[in-house]
Motif scaffolding. Structure first.
Motif, PDB file in Angstrom:
ATOM      1  N   VAL A 358       0.816  -1.501  -0.299  1.00 58.27           N
ATOM      2  CA  VAL A 358       0.796   0.061   0.050  1.00 58.27           C
ATOM      3  C   VAL A 358       0.814   0.942   0.144  1.00 58.27           C
ATOM      4  CG1 VAL A 358      -1.449   1.046   0.879  1.00 58.27           C
ATOM      5  CG2 VAL A 358      -2.028  -1.470   1.190  1.00 58.27           C
ATOM      6  N   ARG A 359       1.805   1.292   0.967  1.00 55.41           N
ATOM      7  CA  ARG A 359       2.734   2.471   0.724  1.00 55.41           C
ATOM      8  C   ARG A 359       3.279   2.795  -0.617  1.00 55.41           C
ATOM      9  NH1 ARG A 359       4.470   4.972   5.685  1.00 55.41           N
ATOM     10  NH2 ARG A 359       6.483   5.719   4.472  1.00 55.41           N
ATOM     11  N   THR A 360       4.161   1.791  -1.503  1.00 49.87           N
ATOM     12  CA  THR A 360       5.010   1.344  -2.295  1.00 49.87           C
ATOM     13  C   THR A 360       3.963   2.211  -3.117  1.00 49.87           C
ATOM     14  OG1 THR A 360       5.958   0.095  -1.913  1.00 49.87           O
ATOM     15  CG2 THR A 360       5.719  -0.039  -3.977  1.00 49.87           C
ATOM     16  N   ASN A 361       2.224   1.687  -3.475  1.00 50.45           N
ATOM     17  CA  ASN A 361       1.315   2.180  -4.486  1.00 50.45           C
ATOM     18  C   ASN A 361       0.810   3.846  -4.387  1.00 50.45           C
ATOM     19  OD1 ASN A 361       1.456  -0.270  -6.017  1.00 50.45           O
ATOM     20  ND2 ASN A 361      -0.071  -1.303  -5.115  1.00 50.45           N
ATOM     21  N   LEU A 362       0.828   3.994  -3.091  1.00 53.89           N
ATOM     22  CA  LEU A 362       0.536   5.401  -2.892  1.00 53.89           C
ATOM     23  C   LEU A 362       1.557   6.579  -3.354  1.00 53.89           C
ATOM     24  CD1 LEU A 362      -0.924   4.955   0.923  1.00 53.89           C
ATOM     25  CD2 LEU A 362      -2.643   5.668  -1.500  1.00 53.89           C
ATOM     26  N   THR A 363       3.072   6.260  -2.967  1.00 58.89           N
ATOM     27  CA  THR A 363       4.433   6.475  -3.294  1.00 58.89           C
ATOM     28  C   THR A 363       4.301   7.021  -4.693  1.00 58.89           C
ATOM     29  OG1 THR A 363       5.522   5.820  -1.316  1.00 58.89           O
ATOM     30  CG2 THR A 363       6.877   7.540  -3.197  1.00 58.89           C
ATOM     31  N   LEU A 364       4.267   6.486  -5.747  1.00 58.80           N
ATOM     32  CA  LEU A 364       4.497   6.047  -6.760  1.00 58.80           C
ATOM     33  C   LEU A 364       3.219   7.068  -7.161  1.00 58.80           C
ATOM     34  CD1 LEU A 364       5.174   2.030  -7.515  1.00 58.80           C
ATOM     35  CD2 LEU A 364       7.061   4.244  -7.954  1.00 58.80           C
ATOM     36  N   ARG A 365       1.929   6.417  -6.872  1.00 63.96           N
ATOM     37  CA  ARG A 365       1.041   7.602  -7.477  1.00 63.96           C
ATOM     38  C   ARG A 365       1.035   8.666  -7.136  1.00 63.96           C
ATOM     39  NH1 ARG A 365      -4.319   4.568  -5.372  1.00 63.96           N
ATOM     40  NH2 ARG A 365      -5.201   6.574  -5.489  1.00 63.96           N
ATOM     41  N   GLN A 366       2.133   9.302  -6.252  1.00 63.77           N
ATOM     42  CA  GLN A 366       1.898  10.500  -5.644  1.00 63.77           C
ATOM     43  C   GLN A 366       3.119  11.060  -6.764  1.00 63.77           C
ATOM     44  OE1 GLN A 366       0.223  12.483  -3.521  1.00 63.77           O
ATOM     45  NE2 GLN A 366       1.114  14.235  -3.984  1.00 63.77           N
ATOM     46  N   ILE A 367       3.768   9.844  -7.315  1.00 62.21           N
ATOM     47  CA  ILE A 367       5.118  10.678  -7.935  1.00 62.21           C
ATOM     48  C   ILE A 367       4.385  10.513  -8.868  1.00 62.21           C
ATOM     49  CG2 ILE A 367       7.131   9.518  -8.585  1.00 62.21           C
ATOM     50  CD1 ILE A 367       7.799   8.473  -6.638  1.00 62.21           C
ATOM     51  N   ALA A 368       3.901  10.671  -9.220  1.00 67.30           N
ATOM     52  CA  ALA A 368       3.134  10.264 -11.063  1.00 67.30           C
ATOM     53  C   ALA A 368       2.526  11.272 -11.070  1.00 67.30           C
ATOM     54  CB  ALA A 368       2.311   8.901 -11.559  1.00 67.30           C
ATOM     55  N   ASP A 369       1.585  11.874 -10.114  1.00 66.36           N
ATOM     56  CA  ASP A 369       0.965  13.417  -9.676  1.00 66.36           C
ATOM     57  C   ASP A 369       2.382  14.100 -10.593  1.00 66.36           C
ATOM     58  OD1 ASP A 369      -1.377  12.243  -9.776  1.00 66.36           O
ATOM     59  OD2 ASP A 369      -1.814  11.949  -8.046  1.00 66.36           O
ATOM     60  N   GLU A 370       3.133  14.129  -9.357  1.00 70.89           N
ATOM     61  CA  GLU A 370       3.916  15.023  -8.691  1.00 70.89           C
ATOM     62  C   GLU A 370       4.179  15.525  -9.993  1.00 70.89           C
ATOM     63  OE1 GLU A 370       5.045  17.257  -6.367  1.00 70.89           O
ATOM     64  OE2 GLU A 370       3.788  16.173  -4.547  1.00 70.89           O
ATOM     65  N   GLU A 371       4.788  14.869 -11.163  1.00 81.74           N
ATOM     66  CA  GLU A 371       5.408  14.985 -12.093  1.00 81.74           C
ATOM     67  C   GLU A 371       4.414  14.323 -13.550  1.00 81.74           C
ATOM     68  OE1 GLU A 371       8.724  15.139 -12.481  1.00 81.74           O
ATOM     69  OE2 GLU A 371       9.722  14.414 -10.152  1.00 81.74           O
ATOM     70  N   ASN A 372       3.310  14.749 -12.944  1.00 78.91           N
ATOM     71  CA  ASN A 372       2.448  14.701 -14.792  1.00 78.91           C
ATOM     72  C   ASN A 372       2.551  13.668 -15.167  1.00 78.91           C
ATOM     73  OD1 ASN A 372       1.385  17.868 -13.270  1.00 78.91           O
ATOM     74  ND2 ASN A 372       3.213  18.617 -13.684  1.00 78.91           N
ATOM     75  N   ILE A 373       2.514  13.134 -14.826  1.00 86.00           N
ATOM     76  CA  ILE A 373       2.949  11.692 -16.065  1.00 86.00           C
ATOM     77  C   ILE A 373       1.304  11.234 -16.304  1.00 86.00           C
ATOM     78  CG2 ILE A 373       3.575   9.619 -16.154  1.00 86.00           C
ATOM     79  CD1 ILE A 373       5.639   9.863 -13.821  1.00 86.00           C
ATOM     80  N   GLU A 374       1.405  11.090 -18.083  1.00 86.55           N
ATOM     81  CA  GLU A 374       0.088  10.724 -18.461  1.00 86.55           C
ATOM     82  C   GLU A 374       0.147   9.530 -18.791  1.00 86.55           C
ATOM     83  OE1 GLU A 374      -0.882  14.258 -20.976  1.00 86.55           O
ATOM     84  OE2 GLU A 374      -0.848  15.653 -19.748  1.00 86.55           O
ATOM     85  N   VAL A 375      -0.823   9.299 -19.294  1.00 80.88           N
ATOM     86  CA  VAL A 375      -0.786   7.546 -20.136  1.00 80.88           C
ATOM     87  C   VAL A 375      -1.439   7.398 -20.865  1.00 80.88           C
ATOM     88  CG1 VAL A 375      -1.450   5.248 -20.031  1.00 80.88           C
ATOM     89  CG2 VAL A 375      -0.550   6.203 -18.042  1.00 80.88           C
ATOM     90  N   THR A 376      -0.705   7.726 -22.107  1.00 76.97           N
ATOM     91  CA  THR A 376      -1.554   7.216 -23.636  1.00 76.97           C
ATOM     92  C   THR A 376      -2.355   7.069 -24.326  1.00 76.97           C
ATOM     93  OG1 THR A 376       0.918   7.230 -24.965  1.00 76.97           O
ATOM     94  CG2 THR A 376       0.456   9.420 -24.692  1.00 76.97           C
ATOM     95  N   ASP A 377      -3.135   6.548 -24.913  1.00 77.10           N
ATOM     96  CA  ASP A 377      -3.672   5.117 -25.962  1.00 77.10           C
ATOM     97  C   ASP A 377      -3.040   4.782 -26.441  1.00 77.10           C
ATOM     98  OD1 ASP A 377      -5.916   6.523 -25.354  1.00 77.10           O
ATOM     99  OD2 ASP A 377      -6.630   7.206 -27.574  1.00 77.10           O
ATOM    100  N   GLU A 378      -0.961   4.837 -26.506  1.00 74.51           N
ATOM    101  CA  GLU A 378      -0.415   3.508 -27.476  1.00 74.51           C
ATOM    102  C   GLU A 378       0.318   3.031 -26.247  1.00 74.51           C
ATOM    103  OE1 GLU A 378       4.168   4.254 -29.505  1.00 74.51           O
ATOM    104  OE2 GLU A 378       2.859   6.319 -29.477  1.00 74.51           O
ATOM    105  N   ASP A 379      -0.079   4.258 -25.323  1.00 68.82           N
ATOM    106  CA  ASP A 379       0.300   3.174 -23.816  1.00 68.82           C
ATOM    107  C   ASP A 379      -0.044   2.012 -23.575  1.00 68.82           C
ATOM    108  OD1 ASP A 379       2.959   4.150 -24.001  1.00 68.82           O
ATOM    109  OD2 ASP A 379       1.808   6.371 -22.600  1.00 68.82           O
ATOM    110  N   VAL A 380      -1.059   2.416 -23.843  1.00 65.64           N
ATOM    111  CA  VAL A 380      -2.178   0.686 -23.167  1.00 65.64           C
ATOM    112  C   VAL A 380      -2.143   0.111 -24.176  1.00 65.64           C
ATOM    113  CG1 VAL A 380      -4.496   0.672 -22.839  1.00 65.64           C
ATOM    114  CG2 VAL A 380      -4.054   2.913 -22.153  1.00 65.64           C
ATOM    115  N   ASP A 381      -1.783   0.364 -25.557  1.00 62.62           N
ATOM    116  CA  ASP A 381      -1.966  -0.778 -26.760  1.00 62.62           C
ATOM    117  C   ASP A 381      -0.497  -1.509 -26.747  1.00 62.62           C
ATOM    118  OD1 ASP A 381      -4.294   0.130 -27.241  1.00 62.62           O
ATOM    119  OD2 ASP A 381      -3.572   1.457 -28.668  1.00 62.62           O
ATOM    120  N   ASN A 382       0.515  -0.835 -26.177  1.00 60.75           N
ATOM    121  CA  ASN A 382       2.225  -1.467 -25.682  1.00 60.75           C
ATOM    122  C   ASN A 382       1.686  -2.443 -24.713  1.00 60.75           C
ATOM    123  OD1 ASN A 382       2.697  -0.265 -27.989  1.00 60.75           O
ATOM    124  ND2 ASN A 382       3.440   1.822 -26.758  1.00 60.75           N
TER     125      ASN A 382
END
Length: 429
Positions: A358-382
């Protein structure tokens, strides 16, 4: 519907939901239609009691609970969306007001996802492991291959040695009394496999065919049968037959007949094994590196994890454990019988790892938000194509099995956050 959200201490808050009286009237109509089917009064057939007569006899209050069951799910979902909160457990709902002709007021105590205050997550030093391939590692793989192709040969004479398959009769006694499951006839035991009680196999080394001997052992303290745990025992053992493994000689001819390898000579096999070992080491390194970095990032973060999230993750881990058991032809009930652990004990063992997840997932999600990480349709297809290749399924079948792409997007986002930790780690000098 309107709502107000009041954050309390910790991860709880009060969500006040106000539902217009018109919606209550509609829900009461639906509730009456539901319950009146089973109601009968003198002079009226079952299901034909007029609403006015029903309320006079039972009171409109008798419909409130069914009306709430209709109103709550949809309005609660709207309220948490408007309040922009992420509940992690079922709410505790108190009815502040419910009366025909008035608005319904509900107060829900909600446990929400905790805030994450990130610490250092860039410039972390990842765990380094040796990725060079040694001759000993190649030889170990070759020994494994030749062992797989070994034949069992009867030993006409000689003594028990490590690696032998001994056919034995044994009778076990604790305090001079035989115990259940403590005897067998013509049991085949591989010496050195550590499949018996510690010390049993070691004491058999050197026994001759036909020899009888008392083997003294102590059951482990954590032994699955509580009545035997920690007890001293004596086994009367007789060796009736011996077999030994006869491994083939490593030659070019032997290599050329191996299945699953491209090599045709001993040198080619060693080179192929070296490549396999190196590839596995690189994969292990990548996994270890990511685990080390995210563990440090999570340790550096401030997170007050709610018990509800740990419980949910523990449930998920237990389900994964049951799925793994089923692949081995077991189930949880049989496992608990064999291991002597009940489900509660298993859950207790899993909780520490559940908290870490849980701590790991919460940390990674917060990092993704801080870094404005986005997931594209191409990422999903891959990712879909990767899963399709991994499980040997058509990509369309993978999409159907997963439903919408929400789960895949979340997984890809976390993976991108992990990659960011790797890319920004402290490089070894």
């Amino acid at each position: 519907m309107s709502q107000t959200w009041e954050k309390q201490e910790g991860n709880e808050g009060i969500l006040t939901i106000t539902i217009p009286s018109e919606e209550l009237d509609t829900a009461l109509d639906a509730a009456f239609k539901k319950v009146s089917k089973d109601v009968s009064l003198p002079g009226f057939r079952k299901g034909k009691v007029p609403r006015q007569m029903f309320e006079k006899r039972f009171g409109v209050e008798s419909l409130y609970q069914d009306a709430l069951d209709i109103l709550l799910p949809e309005n609660y979902a709207k309220a948490i969306e408007e309040a922009d909160i992420n509940p992690v457990a079922q709410p505790s709902v108190d009815v502040e007001q419910i009366e025909k002709g008035k608005d319904v007021i509900l107060k829900a105590t909600v446990t929400v996802e905790p805030e994450v205050k990130l610490g250092e997550y860039k410039g972390l030093e990842g765990e380094e492991i040796d990725r060079d391939v040694t001759d000993e590692e190649i030889d170990h793989q070759i020994d494994h291959i030749t062992t797989e192709y070994s034949d069992l040969v009867v030993k006409e004479e000689g003594t028990v040695e490590n690696g032998d398959i001994a056919t034995i009769d044994f009778h076990g006694f604790v305090d001079g009394e035989a115990f259940e499951g403590g005897h067998a006839h013509d049991y085949e035991l591989e010496i050195g496999s550590d499949s018996f009680i510690p010390g049993f196999e070691e004491q058999m080394v050197g026994m001759e065919i036909g020899e009888e001997k008392d083997v003294n052992v102590t059951f482990p303290e954590e032994y699955h049968a509580e009545e035997l745990a920690g007890k001293e025992a004596v086994f009367q053992v007789k060796v009736s037959a011996l077999k030994q493994k006869e491994t083939p000689e490593l030659t070019d001819e032997f290599v050329s007949e191996l299945e699953g390898y491209e090599a045709n000579t001993v040198d080619e096999l060693k080179a192929e094994l070296a490549e396999q070992i190196k590839k596995q080491k690189e994969e292990n390194y990548e996994v270890a590196l990511k685990e080390s970095l995210v563990s440090q990032a999570a340790d550096n973060a401030e997170i007050d994890v709610p018990d509800a999230m740990v419980d949910t993750e523990t449930d998920r881990m237990l389900q994964e454990f049951e799925a793994n058991l089923s692949q081995q032809g077991l189930n949880l009930e049989l496992y608990t019988q064999l291991s002597g652990q009940d489900e509660n004990a298993l859950r207790d063992q899993m909780k520490e790892d559940a908290l870490k997840r849980v701590r790991t997932n919460l940390t990674l999600r917060q990092i993704a938000d801080e870094e404005n990480i986005e997931v594209t349709d191409e990422d999903v297809d891959n990712e879909v194509n990767r899963l399709a290749e991994q499980f040997g399924m058509p990509a369309e079948d993978v999409k159907k099995a997963l439903g919408d792409a929400t789960m895949i997007k979340e997984d890809v986002k976390l993976q991108k956050a992990l990659d960011l930790l790797v890319d920004n780690r402290k490089q070894a000098e």
